[in-house]
Design an enzyme around this catalytic site. Sequence first.
Site, PDB file in Angstrom:
ATOM      1  N   TRP A 172     -73.979   7.453   1.502  1.00  0.00           N
ATOM      2  CA  TRP A 172     -74.305   6.867   0.203  1.00  0.00           C
ATOM      3  C   TRP A 172     -73.921   7.805  -0.922  1.00  0.00           C
ATOM      4  O   TRP A 172     -73.529   7.358  -2.009  1.00  0.00           O
ATOM      5  CB  TRP A 172     -75.776   6.476   0.158  1.00  0.00           C
ATOM      6  CG  TRP A 172     -76.134   5.652   1.353  1.00  0.00           C
ATOM      7  CD1 TRP A 172     -77.128   5.870   2.261  1.00  0.00           C
ATOM      8  CD2 TRP A 172     -75.426   4.484   1.831  1.00  0.00           C
ATOM      9  NE1 TRP A 172     -77.094   4.932   3.263  1.00  0.00           N
ATOM     10  CE2 TRP A 172     -76.063   4.069   3.031  1.00  0.00           C
ATOM     11  CE3 TRP A 172     -74.334   3.772   1.371  1.00  0.00           C
ATOM     12  CZ2 TRP A 172     -75.628   2.959   3.748  1.00  0.00           C
ATOM     13  CZ3 TRP A 172     -73.890   2.670   2.090  1.00  0.00           C
ATOM     14  CH2 TRP A 172     -74.540   2.264   3.260  1.00  0.00           C
ATOM     15  N   ASP A 173     -74.009   9.109  -0.703  1.00  0.00           N
ATOM     16  CA  ASP A 173     -73.476  10.055  -1.683  1.00  0.00           C
ATOM     17  C   ASP A 173     -71.984   9.823  -1.890  1.00  0.00           C
ATOM     18  O   ASP A 173     -71.487   9.809  -3.020  1.00  0.00           O
ATOM     19  CB  ASP A 173     -73.691  11.495  -1.210  1.00  0.00           C
ATOM     20  CG  ASP A 173     -75.071  12.034  -1.554  1.00  0.00           C
ATOM     21  OD1 ASP A 173     -75.662  11.571  -2.544  1.00  0.00           O
ATOM     22  OD2 ASP A 173     -75.553  12.918  -0.830  1.00  0.00           O
ATOM     23  N   ILE A 174     -71.270   9.678  -0.796  1.00  0.00           N
ATOM     24  CA  ILE A 174     -69.814   9.513  -0.885  1.00  0.00           C
ATOM     25  C   ILE A 174     -69.464   8.202  -1.566  1.00  0.00           C
ATOM     26  O   ILE A 174     -68.639   8.158  -2.496  1.00  0.00           O
ATOM     27  CB  ILE A 174     -69.192   9.588   0.521  1.00  0.00           C
ATOM     28  CG1 ILE A 174     -69.375  10.999   1.094  1.00  0.00           C
ATOM     29  CG2 ILE A 174     -67.720   9.213   0.490  1.00  0.00           C
ATOM     30  CD1 ILE A 174     -69.076  11.110   2.570  1.00  0.00           C
ATOM     31  N   GLY A 177     -70.335   8.375  -5.257  1.00  0.00           N
ATOM     32  CA  GLY A 177     -69.376   9.177  -6.010  1.00  0.00           C
ATOM     33  C   GLY A 177     -68.117   8.403  -6.335  1.00  0.00           C
ATOM     34  O   GLY A 177     -67.573   8.496  -7.452  1.00  0.00           O
TER      35      GLY A 177
END
Length: 395
Positions: A172-174, A177
Amino acid sequence: MSSAEPREPSAREGLLSGLRVVELSSYVATPLCGLALAQLGADVVRVEPVGGAADRTRRPLADSGTSLYWSGLNKGKRAIAVDLASAAERERVADLILEGGPCVVVSNSDRYPEFSHEALRARRPDLIHVLLQGRADGGAGVDYTVQAATGFPLITGAPGTAAPVNHVLPAWDIAAGLYLAVGLLAAERDRLLTGRGRGIRVALEDVALATAGNLGYLAEAQVTRHERTKSGNDVFGTYGRDFVTADGVRVMVVVLTERHWAKLLSATGLTAAFEGLADALGIDFSGEAERYEHRELISALLGRWFADTPFATAAEVLDRHRVLWERYRSFGELGRDGGAALREGDLFDVVDQPGVGPHLAPKSPIVVDGGRLGPLPAPGVGEHNSALLPARAGE
């Protein structure tokens, strides 16, 4: 040459050359957004507290103690370090944002009012402000807490096990981003057309929930009585499974279409065997749903073929028949022998990172006109203070 005629870009010029991005961020999502932009030619300036941001010491580390994680996500950027507890120092950063050509602010914090969308846009209406949140309601959240709240760990892992399994990849970070970068570039396009600035917000939890919805998982829970369960290394809804060759090499095989299925059977010599099974059991293995339903039966026959076939032979046969497959490789294997496996394409190039030394680092996965900008080292703490922050009286 007239202004309407195209010109050839310089060696370090990318699609986003001339775009200035000020990044007030840490950890994964917002630095990844900035990295994606820097790899396409944007001038990305990362703002840190004096001494460096908290993620400058995050693992993995080089033998020197330098964070390989931080260096990887911040290559090709510039960096300034200021006392963010000081209102005067925050004002210097705000001046950096507001002066000069059109600017974009990327942030994962609303802690400082001077850097808010409202405050900056009041002084510069064409400003684009991009904010990452944990939750859309303003609540705190990071990748692993978002994972816990959105169902994915409860369908990850071996069948029959009840405990949730968090994925080691901060998906989810990726995704967030990259969503930030998409929203930012959409706003930049609008600014070029209209001259207006925009405020963009992306929440990690929204990205995870939207993905679960887009993949049909949430609709399935609403309109059916199906309960998703763990399926180990089986690919849900289609045919895919890992196998071990006669000499102990583990591979992953995936079949998505009827054509893929025919190629796999031809490669393994099992066409006649599955035709016989289909006739005897009344199963149409050419359909994706049927292959998934009868995956244990399929795997029993394929497993015997792999168990009797050395890896080199299996690799040659599968490649010749253009089967979707790959051998499992560790990070150690990929980086071994000077990164020989990483040198096979043009994605990686050597960069000499202070505190780390020369090593292979990735360029952008995006290929533009057949090429990519090479990687540059990540900046040291406050490396560009003198270039970017005018000296104050008495300094």
